[in-house]
Design a protein around this motif. Structure first.
Motif, PDB file in Angstrom:
ATOM      1  N   TYR A 162      69.360 -10.353   3.807  1.00 48.66           N
ATOM      2  CA  TYR A 162      70.238 -10.816   2.742  1.00 48.66           C
ATOM      3  C   TYR A 162      69.828 -12.201   2.255  1.00 48.66           C
ATOM      4  O   TYR A 162      70.633 -12.940   1.708  1.00 48.66           O
ATOM      5  CB  TYR A 162      71.688 -10.816   3.230  1.00 48.66           C
ATOM      6  CG  TYR A 162      72.111  -9.468   3.768  1.00 48.66           C
ATOM      7  CD1 TYR A 162      72.170  -8.351   2.943  1.00 48.66           C
ATOM      8  CD2 TYR A 162      72.420  -9.300   5.119  1.00 48.66           C
ATOM      9  CE1 TYR A 162      72.547  -7.111   3.436  1.00 48.66           C
ATOM     10  CE2 TYR A 162      72.794  -8.057   5.620  1.00 48.66           C
ATOM     11  CZ  TYR A 162      72.859  -6.972   4.768  1.00 48.66           C
ATOM     12  OH  TYR A 162      73.224  -5.740   5.256  1.00 48.66           O
ATOM     13  N   THR A 163      68.578 -12.564   2.497  1.00 46.92           N
ATOM     14  CA  THR A 163      68.010 -13.810   1.994  1.00 46.92           C
ATOM     15  C   THR A 163      66.599 -13.513   1.503  1.00 46.92           C
ATOM     16  O   THR A 163      66.128 -12.382   1.603  1.00 46.92           O
ATOM     17  CB  THR A 163      67.953 -14.887   3.099  1.00 46.92           C
ATOM     18  OG1 THR A 163      67.159 -14.386   4.195  1.00 46.92           O
ATOM     19  CG2 THR A 163      69.342 -15.250   3.604  1.00 46.92           C
ATOM     20  N   TRP A 167      66.750 -11.843  -3.149  1.00 48.70           N
ATOM     21  CA  TRP A 167      68.146 -12.249  -3.281  1.00 48.70           C
ATOM     22  C   TRP A 167      68.277 -13.503  -4.134  1.00 48.70           C
ATOM     23  O   TRP A 167      69.288 -13.677  -4.835  1.00 48.70           O
ATOM     24  CB  TRP A 167      68.764 -12.471  -1.900  1.00 48.70           C
ATOM     25  CG  TRP A 167      69.073 -11.175  -1.224  1.00 48.70           C
ATOM     26  CD1 TRP A 167      68.275 -10.490  -0.363  1.00 48.70           C
ATOM     27  CD2 TRP A 167      70.236 -10.371  -1.397  1.00 48.70           C
ATOM     28  NE1 TRP A 167      68.878  -9.314   0.026  1.00 48.70           N
ATOM     29  CE2 TRP A 167      70.091  -9.220  -0.581  1.00 48.70           C
ATOM     30  CE3 TRP A 167      71.406 -10.513  -2.141  1.00 48.70           C
ATOM     31  CZ2 TRP A 167      71.051  -8.223  -0.512  1.00 48.70           C
ATOM     32  CZ3 TRP A 167      72.374  -9.519  -2.072  1.00 48.70           C
ATOM     33  CH2 TRP A 167      72.195  -8.392  -1.265  1.00 48.70           C
TER      34      TRP A 167
END
Length: 364
Positions: A162-163, A167
């Motif tokens: 999620y990075t 993203w």
């Protein structure tokens, strides 16, 4: 070379047209594969509950082979109105007898390597396909890979990230596009604000604390669609709550104003959330932004994983039924997004959102 260039667009148009024809036929109950499902009752119920998605994918579950039950509990005759035709000892015989197109094996301790291999050989004799579901049904796409190990085809699931660059680009695109949309619809925003202001006493905007990424609180904006004291009147409607799980939902809520009913129908009350997107509190696409009281009631169903990413102005929950979606289905839709995010998924959800809003599906 020119002929090849012409074939590209024609091929795309042809494929799109064919997909539309097949999708229409499946909605009418045609072009479906007859499938026999085998596994434990709980796993079968989980799959059958997705009947709408199964039909879109060309499946029609016509029978069940239940895992052998060695307890004294009586075997049911059906699961969700689908008949149980036998046990998982009879899969090949039943598939051949009823002429199933495919057999779907769901996670079960009974499906050992040797039994599954023999079943695949038995099914070859009459042309039925074997479909093997992984233990995690909602994880698909780029996170899954076949990783051979000592001749065994293992299903490798990569950890979600999620990075990183993807993203970061999503975050930039969210803010830029939200700002452009706000600029382009400024007259519409003023018109709605005026209608809300003169439609009933109270502020134009409704502000409410919501839980964002990582559990961080932020103030979410919406055009007010209810009477000013709506929050204080929740107790009066407790017996009319049709929500499941932790959601509070009331059909034909008397607190909704006439103007509010119209802007809710077409999701116009959500437009101020574009300011939340510009601020970085929300994304254009993401899980539904939860209330603090909802987060406090999260259990072991994985709902807390929705906080791994920013909440969205729209999401799979929006295009899958909006307010008509039961709590379990809403959680499943959000988790499917969190586990399998791609840019292509965002674009697909935005396109489907426009269609859902125009049809006012599940809006109340």
């Amino acid at each position: 070379m020119l002929a090849c260039n012409r074939q590209g667009p024609l091929t795309l148009v042809g494929r799109k047209s064919l997909r539309n024809v097949v999708s229409r036929a499946r909605r009418q109950g045609r072009c479906l594969r007859s499938v026999l499902v085998a596994g434990d009752a709980e796993e079968i119920h989980e799959l059958v509950s997705r009947a709408g998605d199964l039909q879109k994918s060309g499946w029609k579950i016509d029978g069940i082979c239940l895992a052998t039950n060695n307890t004294a509990v009586a075997t049911p005759v059906a699961i969700d109105d689908i008949p149980i035709l036998g046990t998982d000892d009879d899969i090949a015989r039943i598939a051949q007898l009823h002429k199933f197109d495919a057999v779907a094996l769901l996670p079960s301790g009974r499906h050992t390597h040797s039994r599954t291999r023999k079943l695949s050989w038995d099914l070859e004799g009459f042309g039925a396909d074997l479909l093997i579901a992984p233990v995690l049904m909602d994880v698909v796409g780029p996170r899954l890979h076949i990783a051979p190990l000592a001749g065994l085809p293992l299903l490798q699931m990569s950890a979600p990230r999620y990075t990183g660059p993807a993203w970061a680009v999503k975050n930039i695109c969210d803010r830029v596009f939200a700002l452009l949309i706000l600029i382009s619809i400024t007259p519409v925003l003023f018109a709605i604000a005026a209608a809300v202001r003169y439609g009933s006493p109270g502020p134009v905007l409704f502000r409410q604390p919501r839980v964002g990424r990582g559990g961080k609180l932020f103030t979410m904006y919406k055009f007010r669609s209810m009477v000013a004291d709506a929050e204080q009147r929740i107790g009066e409607l407790a017996d009319q709550d049709v929500g499941a799980g932790v959601l509070f939902k009331v059909v034909d809520d008397p607190r909704v104003t006439p103007v509010g009913r119209f802007i809710r129908r077409y999701s116009l009350d959500e437009l101020p959330q574009l300011f939340n997107v510009v601020k970085g509190d929300m994304s254009l696409v993401g899980p539904r932004p939860p209330l603090e009281t909802e987060v406090a009631q999260y259990g072991e169903d994985g709902a807390a994983r929705r906080l791994f990413v920013k909440p969205g102005l729209t999401g799979l929950w929006q295009v899958s039924g909006r307010s008509n979606l039961p709590w379990e289905e809403a959680v499943r839709a959000d988790l499917r997004y969190v586990e399998n995010w791609t840019f292509a998924m965002d674009l697909s959800i935005l396109r489907r959102t426009l269609r859902a809003v125009l049809r006012s599906d599940g809006a109340y």
